[in-house]
Design a protein around this motif. Structure first.
Motif, PDB file in Angstrom:
ATOM      1  N   LEU A 151     -30.599 -64.703  -9.286  1.00 40.79           N
ATOM      2  CA  LEU A 151     -29.696 -63.567  -9.495  1.00 40.79           C
ATOM      3  C   LEU A 151     -28.365 -64.026 -10.092  1.00 40.79           C
ATOM      4  N   ALA A 152     -27.869 -65.176  -9.674  1.00 40.17           N
ATOM      5  CA  ALA A 152     -26.616 -65.704 -10.238  1.00 40.17           C
ATOM      6  C   ALA A 152     -26.779 -65.986 -11.725  1.00 40.17           C
ATOM      7  N   ARG A 153     -27.938 -66.460 -12.133  1.00 42.40           N
ATOM      8  CA  ARG A 153     -28.170 -66.721 -13.558  1.00 42.40           C
ATOM      9  C   ARG A 153     -28.255 -65.419 -14.350  1.00 42.40           C
ATOM     10  N   LEU A 154     -28.776 -64.359 -13.757  1.00 45.80           N
ATOM     11  CA  LEU A 154     -28.761 -63.048 -14.419  1.00 45.80           C
ATOM     12  C   LEU A 154     -27.328 -62.550 -14.591  1.00 45.80           C
ATOM     13  N   ASP A 155     -26.468 -62.826 -13.600  1.00 49.64           N
ATOM     14  CA  ASP A 155     -25.049 -62.460 -13.706  1.00 49.64           C
ATOM     15  C   ASP A 155     -24.370 -63.229 -14.842  1.00 49.64           C
ATOM     16  N   VAL A 156     -24.680 -64.515 -14.977  1.00 46.80           N
ATOM     17  CA  VAL A 156     -24.107 -65.326 -16.055  1.00 46.80           C
ATOM     18  C   VAL A 156     -24.559 -64.783 -17.407  1.00 46.80           C
ATOM     19  N   GLU A 157     -25.837 -64.437 -17.506  1.00 46.03           N
ATOM     20  CA  GLU A 157     -26.355 -63.879 -18.757  1.00 46.03           C
ATOM     21  C   GLU A 157     -25.654 -62.564 -19.079  1.00 46.03           C
ATOM     22  N   ALA A 158     -25.378 -61.739 -18.079  1.00 42.91           N
ATOM     23  CA  ALA A 158     -24.663 -60.471 -18.291  1.00 42.91           C
ATOM     24  C   ALA A 158     -23.239 -60.741 -18.772  1.00 42.91           C
ATOM     25  N   ARG A 159     -22.570 -61.746 -18.221  1.00 40.56           N
ATOM     26  CA  ARG A 159     -21.220 -62.094 -18.691  1.00 40.56           C
ATOM     27  C   ARG A 159     -21.246 -62.553 -20.142  1.00 40.56           C
TER      28      ARG A 159
END
Length: 171
Positions: A151-159
């Motif tokens: 989930l943290a990597r999905l957040d990074v991708e969204a940023r």
């Protein structure tokens, strides 16, 4: 024995219309350049469109230090996975799947993906799905320890999406 899947849901708002976010999210050049923590830049395996449906398949390799539970699951192998996004522009929805390259039935995730407009110039991406580690005895603990990193990597991708959307001109 079958493992119960851990449910997850995440939403990312964007100050851009659905079409712009979809175009960028399905752009293999953009996605291949997104630097995720502890992950090598991905390899584009396929970028295809048929009608209103676009599919983007990427191969990732984890380069960070593995949790002991994860190391027990994959053994001496490198942790690599295939991520596939399928998106239908006619419905503004699709799927996101992630599966370990070695033993994909043991470690995988599957989610529905929707882009919903919030007025003319904004939208939200919502992912809702299941994450599973199908390994006797340690599977449940592994799910709880590995999912936050996914989930943290999905957040990074969204940023990264937001940063690129801010830098580009849209007609």
């Amino acid at each position: 024995p079958a493992r119960a899947r851990v449910k997850f849901e995440v939403e990312h708002p964007f100050d851009a219309p659905v079409a712009r976010v979809a175009d960028l999210r399905l752009d293999p050049k953009f996605e291949a350049g997104v630097q995720l923590p502890d992950v090598a830049l991905p390899e584009v395996l396929a970028a295809e469109s048929e009608g209103t449906v676009t599919t983007l398949r990427m191969r990732y390799e984890y380069t960070g230090s593995l949790d002991p539970i994860a190391r027990r699951i994959i053994g001496a192998s490198k942790l690599t996975w295939i991520q596939e996004a399928r998106f239908d522009r006619a419905t503004n929805s699709g799927t996101l799947s992630i599966a370990a390259e070695v033993n994909p039935k043991q470690l995988n995730a599957h989610a529905t993906l929707t882009l919903s407009p919030n007025g003319d110039d904004a939208c939200a991406r919502r992912l809702a799905g299941d994450f599973v580690v199908k390994v006797p005895i340690i599977g449940g603990a592994a799910e709880r320890r590995i999912l936050p990193g996914v989930l943290a990597r999905l957040d990074v991708e969204a940023r990264a999406l937001r940063a690129r959307l801010d830098d580009t001109v849209w007609p």
